[in-house]
Design an enzyme around this catalytic site. Structure first.
Site, short mmCIF file in Angstrom:
data_model
loop_
_atom_site.label_atom_id
_atom_site.label_comp_id
_atom_site.label_asym_id
_atom_site.label_seq_id
_atom_site.Cartn_x
_atom_site.Cartn_y
_atom_site.Cartn_z
N GLU A 52 24.98 89.72 -13.38
CA GLU A 52 24.44 90.64 -14.39
C GLU A 52 23.11 91.25 -14.00
O GLU A 52 22.80 92.38 -14.37
CB GLU A 52 24.30 89.92 -15.74
CG GLU A 52 25.63 89.64 -16.44
CD GLU A 52 26.23 88.30 -16.06
OE1 GLU A 52 25.72 87.66 -15.10
OE2 GLU A 52 27.20 87.87 -16.72
N PHE A 114 28.33 77.68 -28.75
CA PHE A 114 28.66 77.85 -27.33
C PHE A 114 28.22 79.24 -26.86
O PHE A 114 28.55 80.24 -27.49
CB PHE A 114 30.16 77.66 -27.10
CG PHE A 114 30.56 77.89 -25.67
CD1 PHE A 114 30.07 77.07 -24.66
CD2 PHE A 114 31.40 78.94 -25.32
CE1 PHE A 114 30.41 77.29 -23.33
CE2 PHE A 114 31.75 79.17 -24.00
CZ PHE A 114 31.25 78.34 -23.00
N GLN A 115 27.47 79.28 -25.79
CA GLN A 115 26.95 80.53 -25.20
C GLN A 115 26.11 81.34 -26.18
O GLN A 115 26.15 82.56 -26.17
CB GLN A 115 28.08 81.37 -24.61
CG GLN A 115 28.74 80.65 -23.44
CD GLN A 115 29.58 81.55 -22.56
OE1 GLN A 115 30.19 82.50 -23.04
NE2 GLN A 115 29.61 81.25 -21.26
N LYS A 164 30.00 89.05 -32.04
CA LYS A 164 31.40 89.32 -31.70
C LYS A 164 32.19 89.88 -32.88
O LYS A 164 32.98 90.82 -32.73
CB LYS A 164 32.05 88.04 -31.18
CG LYS A 164 33.46 88.27 -30.64
CD LYS A 164 34.00 87.02 -29.94
CE LYS A 164 35.38 87.31 -29.36
NZ LYS A 164 35.96 86.13 -28.69
N MET A 474 5.72 89.12 3.40
CA MET A 474 4.50 89.47 2.68
C MET A 474 3.74 88.22 2.27
O MET A 474 2.51 88.20 2.30
CB MET A 474 4.85 90.32 1.46
CG MET A 474 3.65 90.85 0.72
SD MET A 474 2.58 91.79 1.81
CE MET A 474 3.15 93.45 1.47
C1 LIG Z 1 12.00 87.46 -7.39
C2 LIG Z 1 10.78 87.31 -6.59
N1 LIG Z 1 10.41 86.09 -6.13
C3 LIG Z 1 9.28 85.96 -5.39
C4 LIG Z 1 8.51 87.05 -5.09
C5 LIG Z 1 7.25 86.89 -4.26
N2 LIG Z 1 7.37 87.64 -3.01
C6 LIG Z 1 6.82 88.85 -2.83
S1 LIG Z 1 7.15 89.51 -1.35
C7 LIG Z 1 8.04 88.15 -0.88
C8 LIG Z 1 8.67 88.07 0.46
C9 LIG Z 1 9.81 88.98 0.58
O1 LIG Z 1 10.49 88.66 1.78
P1 LIG Z 1 11.47 89.67 2.46
O2 LIG Z 1 12.41 90.21 1.46
O3 LIG Z 1 12.04 89.06 3.67
O4 LIG Z 1 10.51 90.89 2.82
P2 LIG Z 1 9.35 90.98 3.95
O5 LIG Z 1 8.05 90.80 3.24
O6 LIG Z 1 9.61 89.93 4.96
O7 LIG Z 1 9.50 92.37 4.47
C10 LIG Z 1 8.04 87.20 -1.90
C11 LIG Z 1 8.68 85.88 -1.81
C12 LIG Z 1 8.93 88.30 -5.61
N3 LIG Z 1 8.23 89.41 -5.39
N4 LIG Z 1 10.07 88.41 -6.31
#
Ligand SMILES: Cc1ncc(C[n+]2csc(CCOP(=O)(O)OP(=O)(O)O)c2C)c(N)n1
Ligand SMILES: [Mg+2]
Lengths: 564, 164
Positions: A52, A114-115, A164, A474
């Site tokens: 979803e 439920f749900q 529902k 990052m």
């Molecule tokens: C849902 C979610 N969880 C955690 C984060 C924290 N976060 C920001 S950037 C990142 C790394 C992303 O890794 P990747 O997709 O491999 O991109 P890269 O930075 O390596 O290009 C994380 C964990 C986030 N932004 N969103």
């Protein structure tokens, strides 16, 4: 004469048709069964996702591209709670959505049936408004309000939770597109007095900049903006959300401001004597340390949402209104000032500080920035690019040339990993004639990788470019800079073979580890009808520069990395 | 500074949650809140006392306006207005101290609304200062319980806070 009665479920499908909806993104379940059964008999298209959350992101991508509300169906309980991240993402970026969730039958509400999940309670802080429908009589009014609220004023997601039994209840269906909501009266045209003050300020300014955001795109203000820039010779800075509102290859475009903004944009904001802020909300990633933000500037702030004006930064000329309407009003009275010395200064900054990372790699591993520039070059100007969140997102914002509004999709406010791929699915459905590319990370892609099934099943021609650095890059970069290189749990050990994954879903895949392979991969993607997964194995520890550390003044810039 | 806001809202399910949720989510300090009907059917009036600087109050007002069910917000602290609150105090009152208590109550134009062998309930209406003053005086006898309605307020004169 006996009036014709309509079932709740049929009211919903008719309302969607009257509102011009073409496609619904969704996932069925027990509590929405009556609605799905009704849908089966209508010409409305339904895209079955595999989670979803992806339905909301896809609807969001569709909405960002078309400007019309994206529509989502989901069932009660887990179906509804799976929507939450997508809703919050859309809310933060002011994206119009109408979400319809099934709920347990009215008599069961409040019994932990439920749900059962209190989805109106859960989404209260992340929707523009939401409704729990009590009876079918309420449905026509609520549906019409939901579309009206989602797509006017400051756009946003609106959720309707339908028990529902209400789907099966009958009532009179008298649908009006127009509606009156006593507490909702957005202001569209700006205050004439403030507009005159803005005009005066523009004439007097020696060092003006336009600082624009997502509001420019939501209000279709690009043409007005271009006229203003051309006639008044004022340079433009666009936030991540604003990219595309002004051509990214124009000489007067200075790039993005803030944490990973261009040096010129940050210097220009810091030195400006006038900032014309249009459809921006002065996010901390943009302003850096607030006390030192734009200390020399008078600020004009144009925004549809009065609550954004003065929220983070003191404003000299506040103008509540639709950005496009207000810019047009300013244009009508515009008297350009003298900005040539300022433009000279800016040109010097641009020459001295080109965006780092544009250079070709010297043998060795692929440079992510180079990959992105190459994709941008080969796509030309008929592409829509969606990103995920992380380094690859910032590199895309810096290096991909975005020329048109509604062609760059990214989760700016919430920064949701997992957004990009489903958003690109929505984008492709919204604009079948455009080349659609998702630039993602090896981390982010795995947050909604299951949507390969949706893309393959619907033969969607999408290119997925994974900037694969083997890290949550990052976060690793912050550990590198602020945590003494202690890479706690940011190494993505156990990444799958993305090519095999693609093939398992029935998509094409190709890996690229050097420049020749990268060129071949991109060319393949341009030729092949997708979905195509490109796995760019890049330099693992490349950092994004320039960088302004959090809560530092934006002219205090870490340049790092290579310099040209 | 404390501000008293009159907030006219559509009388729809969940509207109190929306308003209360907004305050907690945005970290605004709500002092008290009183809700009741108005002369217009379907419209309720919330009187909200909130603490904060001018900039914070401006944000509070703007954020309240953004709620779809909120029709109007006015800051009654900016205009001459009548503000009242009702308080019930249960105070220790043995036979020996009743007349002293009675005297205090009269001075504050309060009312004794219940008497038991060792306690009394006193009703007072007024503004903040009056509430604090009577509390202070009754403290010597031992206050067992207090309940307050929260402030309500109207503009002075013929001006009204309209719902349209
Ligand atoms: C849902 C979610 N969880 C955690 C984060 C924290 N976060 C920001 S950037 C990142 C790394 C992303 O890794 P990747 O997709 O491999 O991109 P890269 O930075 O390596 O290009 C994380 C964990 C986030 N932004 N969103
Ligand atoms: Mg990565």
């Amino acid at each position: 004469m006996k009036k014709k009665m309509t079932k709740g479920a049929a009211m919903i499908t008719s309302a969607l048709q009257k509102e011009g909806v073409e496609i619904i993104f969704g996932y069925p379940g027990g509590a929405v069964l009556p609605l799905y059964d009704q849908l089966y008999d209508t010409p409305l298209r339904h895209l079955l996702v595999r989670h979803e959350q992806a339905a909301v992101h896809a609807a969001d991508g569709y909405a960002r591209v078309t400007g019309r509300p994206g529509v989502v169906f989901a069932t009660s309980g887990p179906g509804a709670t799976n929507l939450v991240t997508g809703i919050a993402t859309a809310y933060m970026d002011s994206v119009p959505l109408v979400l319809i969730t099934g709920q347990v039958p009215g008599a069961f509400i409040g019994t932990d049936a439920f749900q059962e999940a209190d989805i109106t309670g859960i989404t209260l802080p992340v929707t523009k408004h939401n409704y729990l429908v009590k009876s079918a009589e309420q449905l026509p009014g609520i549906l019409s309000e939901a579309f009206y609220l989602a797509s006017t004023g400051r756009r946003g997601p609106v959720l309707i939770d339908v028990p529902k039994d209400v789907f099966d209840q009958e009532a009179l269906f008298d649908y009006k597109i127009e509606c009156e909501i006593p507490g909702y009266k957005p202001t569209y045209s700006g205050h004439a007095g403030q507009i005159s003050r803005a005009v005066k300020a523009i004439r007097a300014a020696k060092k003006p900049v336009i600082f624009g955001g997502g509001g420019l795109i939501r209000s279709e203000a690009s043409a007005a903006l271009e006229k203003l820039v051309e006639r008044a010779q004022i340079p433009v800075i666009l936030t991540l959300m604003g990219l595309g509102a002004y051509p990214g290859d124009s000489a007067l475009f200075l790039g993005m401001p803030g944490m990973h903004g261009s040096i010129t944009a940050n210097y220009a904001l810091s030195e400006a004597d006038l900032i014309i802020a249009t459809g921006v909300r002065f996010d901390d990633r943009v302003t850096g340390k607030l006390d030192s933000f734009a200390n020399h500037a008078k600020i004009i702030h144009i925004d549809i949402d009065p609550a954004e004006i003065g929220k983070n930064v003191q404003i000299d000329v506040p103008i509540v209104g639709d950005v496009k309407i207000v810019l047009e009003a300013i244009l009508n009275k515009l008297q350009p000032g003298e900005t040539s010395a300022w433009l000279k200064q800016i040109e010097n900054w641009q020459k001295q500080h080109p965006m780092p990372g544009g250079l070709k790699s010297s043998g060795g591993a692929l440079k992510p920035q180079q990959v992105i520039r190459e994709i941008s070059r080969l796509c030309g100007d008929n592409a829509i690019v969606a990103t995920d969140v992380g380094q690859h997102q910032m590199w895309t914002a810096q290096h991909f040339i975005i020329r048109e509004p509604r062609t760059f999709l990214s989760s700016g406010g919430l920064g949701t990993m997992g957004y990009g791929f489903p958003a690109s699915i929505g984008a492709k459905l919204a604009a079948p004639d455009k080349k659609v590319i998702c630039i993602t990370g090896d981390g982010s892609f795995q947050m909604n990788i299951q949507e390969l099934a949706t893309a393959v099943n619907n033969r969607l021609d999408i290119t997925i470019a994974i900037i694969n650095n083997g890290y949550l890059g990052m976060v690793r970069q912050w550990q590198d800079i602020f945590y003494d290189r202690r890479y706690a749990y940011t190494r993505l050990e156990g990444n799958p073979d993305f090519i095999k994954v693609a093939e398992a879903y029935g998509a094409t895949g190709m890996r690229a580890c050097d420049e020749q392979e990268a060129a071949a991969a991109i060319e393949l993607a341009m030729r092949e009808k997708g979905p195509v997964v490109l796995d760019f194995v890049v330099e693992p520890e490349e950092n994004v520069y320039p960088m302004v550390a959090p809560n530092r003044p934006i002219n205090d810039i870490i340049i790092g990395g290579e310099r040209s | 500074m404390k501000h008293v806001l009159a907030v006219l809202v559509e009388d729809k399910p969940g509207v109190l949650t929306r308003v209360a949720g907004l305050f907690s989510r945005r970290g605004f300090n709500i002092d008290n809140i009183a809700v009741g009907e108005t002369v217009s059917p379907g419209i309720s009036r919330m009187t909200i006392t909130v603490e904060g600087s001018e900039t914070i109050i401006e944000q509070v007002v703007k954020q309240l306006h953004k709620l779809v069910n909120v029709i109007r917000v006015s800051n009654l602290s900016e205009e001459p207005s009548v503000m009242r609150e009702l308080m019930l105090i249960k105070v220790n009152a043995e036979a020996g101290s009743r007349s002293d208590i009675q005297q205090i109550v009269e001075t504050f134009r309060g009312k004794v609304v219940d008497v038991s062998p060792d306690s009394m309930i006193i009703e007072v209406t007024g503004n903040e200062e009056k509430m604090e003053a009577i509390k202070l005086l009754l403290n010597d006898f031992g206050i067992k319980e207090i309940v307050r309605t929260g402030k309500v307020a109207l503009l002075r004169g013929s001006m009204v806070t309209r719902d349209s």
